[in-house]
Design an enzyme around this catalytic site. Structure first.
Site, PDB file in Angstrom:
ATOM      1  N   ASP A  25       0.827  -1.358   0.017  1.00 35.76           N
ATOM      2  CA  ASP A  25      -0.173  -0.073   0.063  1.00 35.76           C
ATOM      3  C   ASP A  25       1.018   1.204   0.008  1.00 35.76           C
ATOM      4  OD1 ASP A  25      -3.113   0.556   1.166  1.00 35.76           O
ATOM      5  OD2 ASP A  25      -1.627   2.105   0.883  1.00 35.76           O
ATOM      6  N   ILE A  26       0.500   2.127  -0.745  1.00 34.20           N
ATOM      7  CA  ILE A  26       1.278   3.391  -0.949  1.00 34.20           C
ATOM      8  C   ILE A  26       1.361   4.475   0.241  1.00 34.20           C
ATOM      9  CG2 ILE A  26      -0.334   4.782  -2.148  1.00 34.20           C
ATOM     10  CD1 ILE A  26       1.603   5.582  -3.989  1.00 34.20           C
ATOM     11  N   ASN A  34     -12.633  -3.484   3.342  1.00 30.79           N
ATOM     12  CA  ASN A  34     -13.514  -2.545   3.341  1.00 30.79           C
ATOM     13  C   ASN A  34     -14.561  -2.755   2.162  1.00 30.79           C
ATOM     14  OD1 ASN A  34     -12.430  -1.249   5.436  1.00 30.79           O
ATOM     15  ND2 ASN A  34     -11.022  -0.070   4.247  1.00 30.79           N
ATOM     16  N   GLN A  51     -14.540   1.859   1.774  1.00 30.17           N
ATOM     17  CA  GLN A  51     -14.183   1.590   0.678  1.00 30.17           C
ATOM     18  C   GLN A  51     -13.927   2.641  -0.104  1.00 30.17           C
ATOM     19  OE1 GLN A  51     -15.906  -1.503  -2.103  1.00 30.17           O
ATOM     20  NE2 GLN A  51     -13.882  -2.067  -3.261  1.00 30.17           N
ATOM     21  N   HIS A  85     -10.607  -5.466  -2.539  1.00 25.31           N
ATOM     22  CA  HIS A  85      -9.057  -5.727  -1.987  1.00 25.31           C
ATOM     23  C   HIS A  85      -9.132  -5.982  -0.540  1.00 25.31           C
ATOM     24  CE1 HIS A  85      -9.932  -1.528  -2.042  1.00 25.31           C
ATOM     25  NE2 HIS A  85      -9.059  -1.305  -0.707  1.00 25.31           N
ATOM     26  N   PHE A  86      -8.082  -7.007  -0.135  1.00 23.74           N
ATOM     27  CA  PHE A  86      -7.961  -6.934   1.383  1.00 23.74           C
ATOM     28  C   PHE A  86      -6.690  -6.377   1.611  1.00 23.74           C
ATOM     29  CE2 PHE A  86     -10.694 -10.543   0.757  1.00 23.74           C
ATOM     30  CZ  PHE A  86     -11.551 -10.624   1.771  1.00 23.74           C
ATOM     31  N   HIS A  87      -6.630  -5.876   2.931  1.00 27.57           N
ATOM     32  CA  HIS A  87      -5.419  -5.207   3.565  1.00 27.57           C
ATOM     33  C   HIS A  87      -4.679  -6.223   4.293  1.00 27.57           C
ATOM     34  CE1 HIS A  87      -6.569  -1.005   2.594  1.00 27.57           C
ATOM     35  NE2 HIS A  87      -7.848  -1.581   2.578  1.00 27.57           N
TER      36      HIS A  87
HETATM   37  P1  5GP Z   1      -9.755   1.166   0.575  1.00 26.65           P
HETATM   38  O1  5GP Z   1      -9.915   2.598   1.672  1.00 26.65           O
HETATM   39  O2  5GP Z   1     -10.518   1.450  -0.725  1.00 26.65           O
HETATM   40  O3  5GP Z   1     -10.154  -0.138   1.304  1.00 26.65           O
HETATM   41  O4  5GP Z   1      -8.376   1.176   0.243  1.00 26.65           O
HETATM   42  C1  5GP Z   1      -7.504   1.633  -0.797  1.00 26.65           C
HETATM   43  C2  5GP Z   1      -6.072   1.379  -0.423  1.00 26.65           C
HETATM   44  O5  5GP Z   1      -5.577   1.785  -1.801  1.00 26.65           O
HETATM   45  C3  5GP Z   1      -5.541   2.684   0.329  1.00 26.65           C
HETATM   46  O6  5GP Z   1      -4.917   2.084   1.601  1.00 26.65           O
HETATM   47  C4  5GP Z   1      -4.701   3.466  -0.533  1.00 26.65           C
HETATM   48  O7  5GP Z   1      -3.497   3.923   0.167  1.00 26.65           O
HETATM   49  C5  5GP Z   1      -4.193   2.385  -1.397  1.00 26.65           C
HETATM   50  N1  5GP Z   1      -3.849   3.096  -2.810  1.00 26.65           N
HETATM   51  C6  5GP Z   1      -4.551   3.932  -3.238  1.00 26.65           C
HETATM   52  N2  5GP Z   1      -3.967   4.143  -4.520  1.00 26.65           N
HETATM   53  C7  5GP Z   1      -2.758   3.657  -4.516  1.00 26.65           C
HETATM   54  C8  5GP Z   1      -1.809   3.470  -5.843  1.00 26.65           C
HETATM   55  O8  5GP Z   1      -1.615   3.999  -6.567  1.00 26.65           O
HETATM   56  N3  5GP Z   1      -0.727   2.472  -5.207  1.00 26.65           N
HETATM   57  C9  5GP Z   1      -0.538   1.956  -4.222  1.00 26.65           C
HETATM   58  N4  5GP Z   1       0.345   0.924  -3.865  1.00 26.65           N
HETATM   59  N5  5GP Z   1      -1.781   1.786  -3.377  1.00 26.65           N
HETATM   60  C10 5GP Z   1      -2.882   2.846  -3.467  1.00 26.65           C
END
Ligand code: 5GP
Length: 134
Positions: free
Chosen positions: A29-30, A85, A92, A98-100
């Site tokens: 995750d970035i 999420n 989300q 996606h899973f974290h």
């Molecule tokens: P969500 O809130 O949808 O469950 O999580 C999305 C995740 O994607 C966030 O933790 C965010 O930091 C990550 N993310 C968003 N854009 C990018 C990207 O361009 N590259 C990477 N590696 N992670 C990303």
């Protein structure tokens, strides 16, 4: 629906890749909430977990188990969080399921929304550390 993750799957946007299979890709995750915070995603473009065909969901779980073991091993712990999420009300932001995977070594309890960017070069080091544990 296409999202930023489609671009990552297609290699149009770089990522620190941990593993890629025929059906999934896992990458750092970035904006991590823990060092080694990894995302595991199916290549199939679906928004929600229940939109995945069962065979793809099972395959995702298999890859997630493999990745989670390596992520926790890389941070000398056995504990980790798996977070999904599923939908906007659940937090989300990227509309591609996606899973974290969050490694949780002893004493690490940063809340999910408390993020910190990697320093220059650190993301590559963390990625290599996890890949060594696969
Ligand atoms: P969500 O809130 O949808 O469950 O999580 C999305 C995740 O994607 C966030 O933790 C965010 O930091 C990550 N993310 C968003 N854009 C990018 C990207 O361009 N590259 C990477 N590696 N992670 C990303």
């Amino acid at each position: 629906m296409a999202s930023i993750f489609t671009k990552i799957i297609q290699g149009e946007i770089p990522c620190e890749k941990i593993i890629e299979t025929d059906s999934e890709i896992a990458f750092l995750d970035i904006m991590p909430c823990a060092e080694g915070h990894t995302l595991v995603i199916p290549k199939l473009e679906v928004k929600r977990l229940e939109d995945l065909p069962e065979s793809e969901a099972l395959s995702l779980m298999r890859t997630m188990q493999h990745v989670a073991k390596a992520v926790s091993a890389a941070f000398d712990g056995i504990d980790y969080n798996l977070i999904l999420n599923n939908g906007a009300n659940a937090g989300q932001e990227v509309e591609h399921v996606h899973f974290h995977v969050l490694p949780r070594p002893q004493g690490s309890s940063r809340p999910f929304h408390q993020r910190a960017k990697y320093a220059e070069g650190e993301m590559q080091e963390v990625g290599a550390k996890i890949r060594n544990c696969l």
